[in-house]
Design an enzyme around this catalytic site. Sequence first.
Site, PDB file in Angstrom:
ATOM      1  CB  SER A   1     -26.123 -27.885 -28.670  1.00 50.28           C
ATOM      2  OG  SER A   1     -25.354 -28.944 -29.187  1.00 50.28           O
TER       3      SER A   1
ATOM      4  CD  GLU B   1      -2.924  -0.990   0.030  1.00 50.44           C
ATOM      5  OE1 GLU B   1      -3.343   0.132  -0.296  1.00 50.44           O
ATOM      6  OE2 GLU B   1      -3.241  -2.037  -0.568  1.00 50.44           O
TER       7      GLU B   1
END
Length: 454
Positions: free
Chosen positions: A344, A74
């Site tokens: 499909s 950080e």
Amino acid sequence: MAVMIIVPIVAFFAAYAVTRVPEPEELVNNQISYILASDNQTELARIVPPEGNRQNVKIEEIPKPVRDAVLAAEDRNFYDNPGFSITGFGRAALGQVFGKSGAGGGSTITQQYVKNALVGDDFSLVRKAKELVISAKMARDWNKDQILQAYLNTIYFGRNAYGIGAASKAYFNKDVKDLTPEEGAILAASIQAPSRLDPWTNRPEAEARWNYVMDGMVTIGAMNQGQRAAAVYPQVQDPALTQQTSVAEGTNGLIKQRVIDELAAAGINEDQVNTGGLKITTTIDPVAQNAAVDQVHQQFASLQQDLLGAVVSVDPKTGGVRAYYGGDDPVGWDHANAGIQTGSTFKIFALAAYLDQGGSIYDTFDSSPIQTGDATVTNVGGESCGRCSAAEALKRSLNTSYIRVEKALQGGPQDVADMAHRLGVATEIPGLGKTLTENGGPPFDGIALGMYPT
């Protein structure tokens, strides 16, 4: 020009003189947030901030490698900077002028603490200026270890854990003093996006961020190359084993996570959800939701135990999700949000792309076996229509005909992918990355047959 320079300086020092920096424990303000169904009455989940969860620890109790991991993640210049980043403020100012809410960034740990504990994170220059003033004064009034201690006792780590003491329990079920450098890096990595970077549900991104933190520890001199090379990614405990302060049963827990993701995309972060006392109304229809869950349970009752399933019901007019089922574990794997081959079903996207390019459902295609790459494509059970329309081939789910439909497209398989994305198929999936691509390049012909997870 002189006035433009002097006035802000005078304003800064005037604000600096009267600003009081409160103690961390004065700043806790937790509230319950509710996630509701579309009727604005049915409660799907309740997010209860962990009163008593915050367990303040002294800086000496936190192993130095764990502190270094947070700095690597950080604020790598934490002990040298003045508590604020002028360049970050400049980016935020430009963002305000040009209306870019994502501008800014580069905040120091001091600024992050001030934002989370004091001034909030609304997008305005006034708020950013307050953050700058308080950060500057805090850096003068407190020593760096006091600031880091306050930050580590306040920041949100995910899993409803505020502060590193609670986070250590939530992720590793151990006291913070017993954390290893590698475990500390896991916690440090989570700060950026706590839910998205939880290793239990999104290891690829979480591990990538962990590697960034570990490499950063080498950069700042907190670890040598030999230690880095020997480091092994640690295991975290199942979130279900930790105390849950999000009241949500079954699949509602998964809905809650999707809501949090959508809020984050809209600029409302998880910390605001956990502490903001929000009432969040979703598009979930309680009647449709109950019916979907009941139907899944009925269908699965007589089937094998390890069968997995998911249901998502979408309103075609609005795109709103009316019912959602991704599993019965409220903190488990969400099968409705996972990448799964569609089979499909994907032929409809090949047909849509063909129609978009001027084709007709009455155009005819051969259904005999066809070679594509090294594979020979056939139809299930040897099914064939000889030569029939695209509509008939779709009705019969003929693989061979739809490979030929795809080959008739101007861009081939890529056109199928583009149409699928246009019609709402996700372009990226957490843990999977970009969809409908072959290692970042165009997809193979099998995309029309649903070979790619979506």
